[in-house]
Scaffold this active site. Sequence first.
Site, mmCIF file in Angstrom:
data_model
loop_
_atom_site.group_PDB
_atom_site.id
_atom_site.type_symbol
_atom_site.label_atom_id
_atom_site.label_comp_id
_atom_site.label_asym_id
_atom_site.label_seq_id
_atom_site.Cartn_x
_atom_site.Cartn_y
_atom_site.Cartn_z
ATOM 1 N N ASP A 1 -0.745 46.320 55.044
ATOM 2 C CA ASP A 1 0.658 45.910 55.046
ATOM 3 C C ASP A 1 1.186 46.057 56.476
ATOM 4 O O ASP A 1 1.024 45.153 57.284
ATOM 5 C CB ASP A 1 1.424 46.763 54.030
ATOM 6 C CG ASP A 1 2.875 46.325 53.882
ATOM 7 O OD1 ASP A 1 3.185 45.188 54.282
ATOM 8 O OD2 ASP A 1 3.696 47.112 53.366
ATOM 9 N N VAL B 1 2.052 43.541 45.204
ATOM 10 C CA VAL B 1 1.058 43.086 44.229
ATOM 11 C C VAL B 1 0.359 44.259 43.552
ATOM 12 O O VAL B 1 0.319 45.372 44.090
ATOM 13 C CB VAL B 1 0.005 42.169 44.889
ATOM 14 C CG1 VAL B 1 0.639 40.877 45.393
ATOM 15 C CG2 VAL B 1 -0.722 42.881 46.029
HETATM 16 P P1 IMP Z 1 0.275 50.139 55.517
HETATM 17 O O1 IMP Z 1 0.053 51.458 56.188
HETATM 18 O O2 IMP Z 1 1.722 49.719 55.590
HETATM 19 O O3 IMP Z 1 -0.634 49.049 56.023
HETATM 20 O O4 IMP Z 1 0.041 50.377 53.968
HETATM 21 C C1 IMP Z 1 -1.185 50.151 53.377
HETATM 22 C C2 IMP Z 1 -1.319 50.879 52.077
HETATM 23 O O5 IMP Z 1 -0.138 50.777 51.274
HETATM 24 C C3 IMP Z 1 -2.412 50.228 51.238
HETATM 25 O O6 IMP Z 1 -3.657 50.816 51.493
HETATM 26 C C4 IMP Z 1 -1.927 50.436 49.821
HETATM 27 O O7 IMP Z 1 -2.392 51.689 49.339
HETATM 28 C C5 IMP Z 1 -0.426 50.480 49.923
HETATM 29 N N1 IMP Z 1 0.156 49.155 49.594
HETATM 30 C C6 IMP Z 1 0.729 48.296 50.469
HETATM 31 N N2 IMP Z 1 1.140 47.180 49.843
HETATM 32 C C7 IMP Z 1 0.814 47.318 48.545
HETATM 33 C C8 IMP Z 1 0.977 46.465 47.378
HETATM 34 O O8 IMP Z 1 1.493 45.331 47.416
HETATM 35 N N3 IMP Z 1 0.503 46.964 46.198
HETATM 36 C C9 IMP Z 1 -0.081 48.197 46.102
HETATM 37 N N4 IMP Z 1 -0.263 49.011 47.161
HETATM 38 C C10 IMP Z 1 0.190 48.579 48.374
#
Ligand code: IMP
Length: 192
Positions: free
Chosen positions: A118, A168
Site C-alpha cells: 500500500d 480488499v
Molecule cells: P503498507 O505499509 O502501507 O504498504 O501496508 C501494507 C500492509 O497493510 C499489507 O502487508 C497488509 O497487511 C495491510 N493492507 C494494506 N492494504 C490492505 C487491504 O486492502 N486489505 C488487507 N490488508 C491490507
Amino acid sequence: MSSENPGGKIPMTGRAPADDVGDILVTQEQIRARVEELGAQITKDYEGEKPLFVGVLRGAFLFMADLVRAVDLPLEIDFMAVSSYGNQTATSGVVRILKDLDEDLEGRHVVVVEDIIDSGLTLSYLRRNLENRAAASVEVCTLLVREGRQRVDEDLRYVGFELPPDFVVGYGLDAAGKYRNLPYIARFIGEG
Ligand code: IMP
Ligand code: MG
C-alpha cells in the site's frame, strides 16, 4: 447448498458470501494463472540458486503456499510476522517484528513474499532490515500493489496484480481478522 457448487458454501464466481464483501476484483482462476507465471519467472531468474522465500505473515500465507509450488528450484522457506498499523487504521511507518526469521540470511538470495503493498512503508522497513543481515540479494514478490499510493519508491521485482484504491479482502487478506479464506480477492465494503 446449490447444485452448481456442491460441497462448497463459498461461491467461486459472482456474488460473495457476506454483505460487507463486494465484487470480486481478482478471481480464483486469475490468481492461479498469475501465480504460475510468477513461479516460472522466478524459476528462470534464480536458476542454479537455492533462494530463501520469506513469507510475511499473516496476509501472505496462501500466496506463499501457492507460489512455492509453482517454483521449480531447491528453495527453502521461512516466515516473519510484522505489525505495521499498531492500533491505527493507516500505516504509521513504525513496524514491529512480532516473529523473526529462524534462518541465517548471510549470503542467501532472499525473495520476500508479500500480500499487498500500500504505502510501501512496511516493505521499506523489511528490506532494510533483511539487507542488514548480509543477504546476498533481497527481491520482492507481492501479489498486489495498490496503484498510486506508494510513499517510498520501492523496486518491486515481481507483482501479481495492480489494484484501485479500495480496501480488499480474501486469499489471505483480512478485514479485522476475517475473510482470509475467500479463494478470490474482493472489494471490502463494510466498516474497516
Ligand atoms: P503498507 O505499509 O502501507 O504498504 O501496508 C501494507 C500492509 O497493510 C499489507 O502487508 C497488509 O497487511 C495491510 N493492507 C494494506 N492494504 C490492505 C487491504 O486492502 N486489505 C488487507 N490488508 C491490507
Ligand atoms: Mg501484511
